[in-house]
Design an enzyme around this catalytic site. Structure first.
Site, PDB file in Angstrom:
ATOM      1  N   GLU A 242       1.588   7.202 -16.413  1.00  0.00           N
ATOM      2  CA  GLU A 242       2.350   8.407 -16.092  1.00  0.00           C
ATOM      3  C   GLU A 242       3.780   8.027 -15.732  1.00  0.00           C
ATOM      4  OE1 GLU A 242      -0.046   9.910 -12.866  1.00  0.00           O
ATOM      5  OE2 GLU A 242       1.309   9.112 -11.347  1.00  0.00           O
ATOM      6  N   HIS A 285       1.898  12.955  -7.330  1.00  0.00           N
ATOM      7  CA  HIS A 285       1.613  11.627  -6.805  1.00  0.00           C
ATOM      8  C   HIS A 285       2.849  11.052  -6.133  1.00  0.00           C
ATOM      9  CE1 HIS A 285      -1.681  11.112 -10.084  1.00  0.00           C
ATOM     10  NE2 HIS A 285      -2.183  11.640  -8.987  1.00  0.00           N
TER      11      HIS A 285
END
Length: 691
Positions: A242, A285
């Site tokens: 990611e 995150h």
């Protein structure tokens, strides 16, 4: 002011000798083989008697995990029929564990990890979210001095050997099946989607490693790839990355070398989430942001593809892609499927049907979502003036001077702080001219490192006073970085015609996990001014939801998204926007891994504040939660919110998905239920494009 410190015993050891008794020529890199867990692995639980750990241990025991006992400070009794000891050291001596699961909340998780390192437990798995960044940097500095212990996490779902029935973490067991595909992923929800796709393809999983979504990870992609390369049970590899950091680029270098040196390499497929993420935003995150000079998610995708990995845009595709790759590699896919099926049948003889328990699993020590405190402009100037005496600090660079770029931040590759220096602040040149100078967390940058950074700034020929001031500034910023638990401290530097050093354009980011989890730096975090932040994002934060408005200048961005899990939320936005769907999303919304009726209700209300939204896409993977209960939550929330006549498309995948889809279909509400992402996305874009 609070300065994060080692526990007294650990501090003394770390400062006087290497942390373990390992032979000095070995290093932390030599511990990667500790990741090879299986039936043989003896597992310890720290925080064993807590509610979350207890339920997790019950499920893992039923699955076949060889749990040998646990630790509770002051404890000396039994729990779940297993011994409970007061310290990790005593547990190591008496129970001989190969691994420990840290089921301790974030405020105390750092100390628990340190105790496990000191006891030389071979594998340490930390699942808690919101462990302060500087706690992890301190832990990594300790790990680098030894070669006994390996860390997975933090903020990771853990590690699971599906073929060896060994789970150390909180992965949704019904999704897994024993087989021959190794998986490593940053995101929990994206890894569960990946696992489900591989399971549906009949290939099963060998070993699945959760890297975690924090800024610094104890185990990265290359570590996992090294294990998969030599694992006889692994026939193919999946990597799920990611936005943020450079782990995917390091993996690409490894893959390129692997394909060059191996005659019959194992096929590798990959995905990168966050390709549509806006620059400068933290996407759920803690580590999901691209720092200065770091590659974007789109660049990572292309680099992995050029290295030889087969790229997909949605994890649902991994199963079929893997079957094709294995066939192209000359592997007998039917034989692999038969082996996976045989392993699954053997596993069923030794375990009962395991279902996830929602109440315990979804909490995961997550009271709210993480943000960073960002001080800029006058507030940043005022704060630095108080913290750095003796320097000229202003918002703007003086007219008579050219500026250079200086920052103290994190080097994710070296798992340590670093000086970032560039002789230019021009955005078009910055990316190419900056250089990182990592330094040890405990000791700070030495004179050699500081002088190397000054040379790269091209200030080594500056007047002696300015040169000395720059060296002093770097040292002071490094101290401030640690004392105030910053994520990054950035300034522009210039030398005036009179030879004095000027600081300008300060940008200061601080880790709010230290504040939220451990109540550290109260005065500093009191400087946060929510009036300068988007009101909808502040409102979302109160409910533990991460909301980011997307494409704010584009009136045609009309798809609202509601997703459980940051990685899946990023990928949902990506897959909707990319061909063949070509939709435009109005927002990123992560419910925080949960999808209760209350969070869904609040999420609907947040999305509907944007008048651009024409359709809402609810994309839920029921890994840790039951899709039947998720459907109940969606229906209840739908009935309580004025939906303004906006259509809602619901995709439910995972545990009990058929029950959930049936409930949505029979609700009598204007909800459309799908299980496949492609079909759901087609319908969403079709509704969005209606005039």
């Amino acid at each position: 002011m609070y300065i994060p410190r080692l526990t007294s015993n650990v501090s003394r050891l770390a400062r006087t000798r290497c942390f373990s008794t390992s032979v000095s020529r070995r290093s932390y890199e030599d511990t990667v083989q500790n990741l090879k867990i299986g039936k043989h692995t003896r597992v310890l639980y720290q925080g064993f008697t807590g509610k979350v750990a207890t339920q997790n241990a019950k499920e893992s025991l039923e699955y076949g995990t060889n749990i040998v006992g646990g630790v509770k400070p002051g404890g000396s009794r039994e729990h779940l029929g297993l011994p409970v000891l007061p310290t990790v050291r005593e547990a190591k001596e008496q129970l001989k564990p190969d691994a420990t699961a840290i089921y301790v909340a974030a405020p105390h998780a750092g100390k628990a990890i340190e105790e496990a390192i000191e006891a030389e437990i071979p594998l340490i798995v930390a699942v808690a979210e919101h462990i302060p960044l500087h706690d992890i940097l301190r832990i990594m500095s300790i790990l680098k001095t030894q070669s006994k212990s390996r860390l997975v996490g933090a903020n990771a779902p853990g590690i699971i050997s599906a073929i060896g029935n060994c789970r150390i973490g909180f992965q949704p067991l019904p999704t897994f099946s024993p087989g021959h595909v190794g998986i490593v992923a940053k995101s929990g929800t994206l890894s569960y989607e990946t696992v489900a796709s591989i399971t549906r393809a009949g290939l099963g999983q060998s070993l699945c490693i959760g890297m975690g979504g924090d800024v610094v990870a104890g185990t990265n992609f290359v570590d996992a790839l090294r294990v998969f390369e030599t694992d006889d049970d692994t026939e193919a590899i999946v990597l799920v990355g990611e936005v943020g950091g450079s782990a995917e680029l390091e993996a690409a270098d490894w893959i390129k070398d692997y394909y060059r040196r191996e005659k019959n390499p194992k096929p590798i497929a990959a995905l990168v989430g966050g390709r549509m993420s806006p620059a400068g935003r933290v996407m759920g995150h803690a580590g999901a942001w691209a720092g200065v000079g770091e590659a974007t998610a789109e660049e990572k995708y292309k680099i992995l593809q050029d290295a030889g990995a087969t790229m997909v845009d949605h994890p649902e595709k991994f199963g079929n892609v893997m079957k094709s790759l294995l066939k192209q590699a000359g592997k007998d896919v039917s034989k692999i499927q038969a082996s996976a099926a045989a392993n699954q049948r053997r596993g069923m003889h030794t375990m009962r049907q395991v279902r996830p328990t929602i109440a315990s699993q979804t909490s995961r020590f997550n009271p709210n979502q993480q943000r960073s405190l960002h001080l800029r402009d006058q507030k940043a100037v005022e704060h630095l003036n108080k913290s750095l005496e003796g320097f000229n600090i202003s918002e703007e660079t003086p007219n008579d001077a050219d500026s250079v770029y200086l920052s103290i931040s994190v080097d994710r590759s070296s798992r340590s702080p670093c000086i970032i220096a560039s002789p230019s602040t021009n955005p078009r040149k910055l990316h190419h001219r900056l250089r990182r100078f990592p330094y040890p967390y405990l000791e700070g940058p030495d004179q050699k490192t500081i002088l190397a950074a000054i040379q790269h700034l091209q200030l080594d020929a500056a007047p002696p006073a300015a040169h000395a001031q720059t060296a002093k500034l770097i040292s002071r910023l490094a101290n401030l970085y640690r004392e105030q638990e910053a994520v990054s401290l950035t300034v522009s530097l210039s030398v005036s015609s009179s030879g004095s050093l000027n600081l300008s354009h300060p940008q200061l980011f601080y880790d709010d996990a230290a504040f939220r989890s451990n109540k550290r730096h109260l005065e500093l975090h009191a400087l946060r001014d929510v009036s300068q932040e988007p009101a909808v994002e502040v409102e979302a934060e109160k409910s533990g939801i991460v909301f980011v408005k997307l494409n704010s200048a584009d009136d045609t961005a009309n798809i609202g998204t509601l997703v459980n899990g940051a990685g899946l939320a990023m990928n949902t936005v990506d897959a909707l926007a990319l061909p063949p769907h070509n939709g435009k999303c109005a927002n990123f919304l992560d419910t925080g891994g949960k999808a209760t009726s209350e969070t869904v209700k609040t999420s609907f209300e947040l999305i509907l504040k944007d008048p651009r939204v024409k359709v809402i896409f609810v994309n839920i993977f029921g890994g840790l939660t039951d899709c039947g209960m998720i459907a109940d939550g969606v229906i209840m929330a739908f009935e309580k919110v004025d939906m303004q006549g906006k259509p809602v498309v619901v995709r439910l995948r995972g545990t009990n998905e058929e029950v959930g889809q049936k409930k949505i279909a029979e609700s009598g509400l204007p909800l459309e239920a799908f299980d496949g992402f492609h079909e759901a996305a087609q319908r969403v874009v079709e509704l969005a494009n209606k005039s």
